[in-house]
Enzyme design. Structure first.
Site, PDB file in Angstrom:
ATOM      1  N   ASP A 104       7.593  57.861 -52.912  1.00  0.00           N
ATOM      2  CA  ASP A 104       7.152  57.751 -51.531  1.00  0.00           C
ATOM      3  C   ASP A 104       5.895  56.900 -51.346  1.00  0.00           C
ATOM      4  O   ASP A 104       5.829  56.017 -50.506  1.00  0.00           O
ATOM      5  CB  ASP A 104       6.909  59.168 -51.005  1.00  0.00           C
ATOM      6  CG  ASP A 104       6.290  59.188 -49.644  1.00  0.00           C
ATOM      7  OD1 ASP A 104       6.942  58.741 -48.701  1.00  0.00           O
ATOM      8  OD2 ASP A 104       5.142  59.648 -49.522  1.00  0.00           O
ATOM      9  N   ASP A 107       2.239  58.891 -55.223  1.00  0.00           N
ATOM     10  CA  ASP A 107       2.666  60.002 -56.073  1.00  0.00           C
ATOM     11  C   ASP A 107       4.093  59.764 -56.556  1.00  0.00           C
ATOM     12  O   ASP A 107       4.611  58.660 -56.443  1.00  0.00           O
ATOM     13  CB  ASP A 107       2.539  61.331 -55.314  1.00  0.00           C
ATOM     14  CG  ASP A 107       3.240  61.284 -53.962  1.00  0.00           C
ATOM     15  OD1 ASP A 107       4.165  60.463 -53.798  1.00  0.00           O
ATOM     16  OD2 ASP A 107       2.873  62.059 -53.061  1.00  0.00           O
ATOM     17  N   TYR A 255       3.462  67.782 -45.947  1.00  0.00           N
ATOM     18  CA  TYR A 255       3.472  66.345 -46.200  1.00  0.00           C
ATOM     19  C   TYR A 255       4.170  65.549 -45.104  1.00  0.00           C
ATOM     20  O   TYR A 255       3.644  64.556 -44.624  1.00  0.00           O
ATOM     21  CB  TYR A 255       4.098  66.074 -47.572  1.00  0.00           C
ATOM     22  CG  TYR A 255       3.284  66.709 -48.677  1.00  0.00           C
ATOM     23  CD1 TYR A 255       2.171  66.066 -49.194  1.00  0.00           C
ATOM     24  CD2 TYR A 255       3.577  67.999 -49.145  1.00  0.00           C
ATOM     25  CE1 TYR A 255       1.385  66.668 -50.168  1.00  0.00           C
ATOM     26  CE2 TYR A 255       2.804  68.603 -50.120  1.00  0.00           C
ATOM     27  CZ  TYR A 255       1.698  67.928 -50.623  1.00  0.00           C
ATOM     28  OH  TYR A 255       0.910  68.532 -51.576  1.00  0.00           O
ATOM     29  N   GLU A 499      -4.153  54.625 -49.841  1.00  0.00           N
ATOM     30  CA  GLU A 499      -2.807  54.921 -50.339  1.00  0.00           C
ATOM     31  C   GLU A 499      -1.760  54.114 -49.577  1.00  0.00           C
ATOM     32  O   GLU A 499      -1.760  54.075 -48.344  1.00  0.00           O
ATOM     33  CB  GLU A 499      -2.493  56.412 -50.220  1.00  0.00           C
ATOM     34  CG  GLU A 499      -1.182  56.791 -50.892  1.00  0.00           C
ATOM     35  CD  GLU A 499      -0.978  58.286 -51.022  1.00  0.00           C
ATOM     36  OE1 GLU A 499      -0.185  58.712 -51.869  1.00  0.00           O
ATOM     37  OE2 GLU A 499      -1.631  59.049 -50.260  1.00  0.00           O
TER      38      GLU A 499
END
Length: 528
Positions: A104, A107, A255, A499
């Site tokens: 994704d 991670d 999430y 990220e």
């Protein structure tokens, strides 16, 4: 003499007054026409892809590579030197091959909801701008990246009313900082089914399958038919067994919490209509629009909210196929188109209904987390809608009495793309690898750990906390982006800003593909 002189002076004065008055009246007429009577003459008809814009071409080639960075499974023709095979046993506990798909973000979880959205957006980009991708030799990579996702999605749907929506445990995963190639932790599976429905994730996966079926229709008819079969089954499952996946499986809400599933139902039905030309899907969006479409209220396009994308996609039908539809069908579609135009009006900076959600530098700014998703998504929709207007000979849209042309929407899209690529107060490119100044501390495990490192789960955190730049470049990653005050802290622990994500990549690929050459005629999806 004196009297004659006075008479002449008075005459001149009156002439001067009349001239000034004439100028004022002319100015008012121009202003009035500008506000209420813009010319209905459309802008020039677009043609085939023209000259390549080098900066967008270079950026597109980079952005496309991030999909390779994120690929799981046994890699084919691996283009990323520091990546290797990983997660090859995913799905084995259910006797399924779930090894493919994409990680994704930074991670190693495979989250089905945003992954399916990534596939839908990438498909849309290919369908609208495949010719422009081809002009930059990026069409084949785009199709290969898409198939890597859809192969996974097909295998994740082994039966009619069962869909595996996640591989890996986020809590366990986030206790490790390791390369995907050396993962040793458990990779549990999560599914939705009749007793635990997940309408939004099933519908989004249906949308991805339907859109991708159009992409592969001419190149691989068998695969296209397989995708369409899965799309229909998943839509039926999503619609018949309604329920929010983040309510039924609370742990996923940490999430990718869903704020509702109505938008995904409309979105997937819209894609199924394009893929099948079956009027029942058109009837579905018109009948259910009253409940789910939120007509007249513009929204932001994202992995969680598909309404703006649906409104633009259905505007395509209204603009190009209205003559083939009934008056009632067109009436419903017009509601979607009007809301799509309200979305567009909110984006054009000078529009009286322009959103105030912007930085001083002009970037649309909605959220601290992953701030760039919304401006890039908005710009992607804007460039698509501007091309719809050009190809349909639609001269303008009206925003609270003011008129705007397709070029105004394209100008907005260009401004957002340029901001991302470095035309911003920080003079920083947020696309990793582009330009001379881009993030060096991307929050990404594989990029932060040397390929020859022997570190495992917990001892790998030395690389998260290292003060040295990443040893590997996460090429093409679009990071989270700036804060509202236009600051950016390039720190590996600052996941809010550093990220990247695969759905960001799909959106920036779509935007850059739309800008890489001059506007081209909008193609027919069914002839793909």
């Amino acid at each position: 003499m004196g009297e004659e002189k006075g008479s002449k002076g008075g005459c001149c004065g009156w002439i001067l007054v009349l001239i000034v008055a004439a100028f004022i009246v002319a100015g008012l007429v121009v202003a009035f026409r500008s506000k209420f009577h813009h010319s209905d003459k459309p802008e020039p008809i677009p043609g085939p892809p023209g000259a390549i814009v080098t900066k967008y071409s270079d950026a597109l080639k980079l952005a496309m590579q991030f999909f390779d960075v994120q690929k799981a499974g046994k890699l084919e023709d691996n283009k990323i030197s520091w990546r290797g095979n990983s997660a090859t046993d995913d799905g084995s506990e259910a006797k399924l091959d779930l090894s493919k798909g994409l990680y994704d973000a930074g991670d190693h979880i495979k989250f089905g909801f945003p992954m399916a959205f990534t596939a839908t957006v990438l498909s849309w980009a290919i369908l609208e701008y495949g010719d422009q991708m081809a002009a930059t030799k990026q069409l084949q990579p785009a199709q290969e990246n898409l198939k890597w996702i859809t192969d996974y999605l097909v295998n994740a749907h082994p039966r009619d009313n069962v869909l595996y929506i996640q591989v890996g445990d986020p809590e366990l995963d986030h206790k490790c900082w390791e390369r995907p190639e050396t993962m040793t932790g458990e990779r549990p599976l999560t599914q939705v089914n009749i007793s635990t429905p997940g309408t939004e994730v099933a519908a989004e996966t249906a949308a991805a399958m339907a859109a991708a079926s159009l992409v592969f229709k001419s190149s691989d008819a068998t695969y296209s038919s397989t995708l369409l079969k899965h799309a229909k089954q998943l839509f039926d499952f999503a619609d018949k067994y309604k329920g929010s996946y983040s309510e039924n499986i609370p742990e996923v809400a940490t999430y990718y919490n869903s704020t509702g599933f109505g938008d995904e139902l409309l979105w997937s039905a819209s894609w199924l209509y394009h893929a099948t030309k079956d009027d029942t899907y058109l009837e579905y969006v018109n009948e259910n629009g009253k409940e789910f479409a939120n007509f007249g209220s513009p929204s932001w396009f994202s992995w969680d909210n598909k309404l703006a994308g649906t409104q633009v996609l259905l505007s395509r039908v209204n603009l190009f196929s209205s003559k083939d539809l009934s008056s009632s069908a067109n009436s419903g579609l017009l509601m979607y188109r009007k809301t799509a135009e309200a979305v567009m009006c909110g984006l054009i900076p000078k529009s009286p209904t322009a959103t105030s959600s912007r930085t001083d530098g002009g970037l649309i700014w909605v959220s601290e987390w992953n701030a760039l998703q919304h401006p890039v998504a908005a710009a992607f929709l804007a460039v698509i809608y501007s091309d719809y207007m050009l190809s349909s000979r639609t001269a303008r849209i009206s925003c609270d009495g003011h008129s705007y042309k397709p070029s105004d929407l394209r100008k907005f899209a260009l401004s957002q793309a340029d901001y991302v690529l470095g035309n911003n107060p920080m003079k920083m490119s947020f696309l990793v690898g582009y330009g001379d100044n881009y993030p060096q501390y991307v929050h990404h495990r594989g990029a932060s750990i040397p390929a020859n490192s022997k570190t495992g789960c917990e001892d790998g955190f030395i690389w998260l906390n290292s003060t040295k730049p990443n040893p590997n470049v996460a090429v093409g990653a679009l990071v989270g982006g700036p804060f509202l005050n236009e600051t950016f802290i390039d720190n590996r622990n600052n996941s809010m800003q550093t990220e990247p994500s695969t759905y960001n990549s799909a959106l920036i690929v779509g935007l850059l593909s739309g800008l890489v050459t001059t506007s081209s005629v909008v193609p027919s999806f069914t002839s793909s």
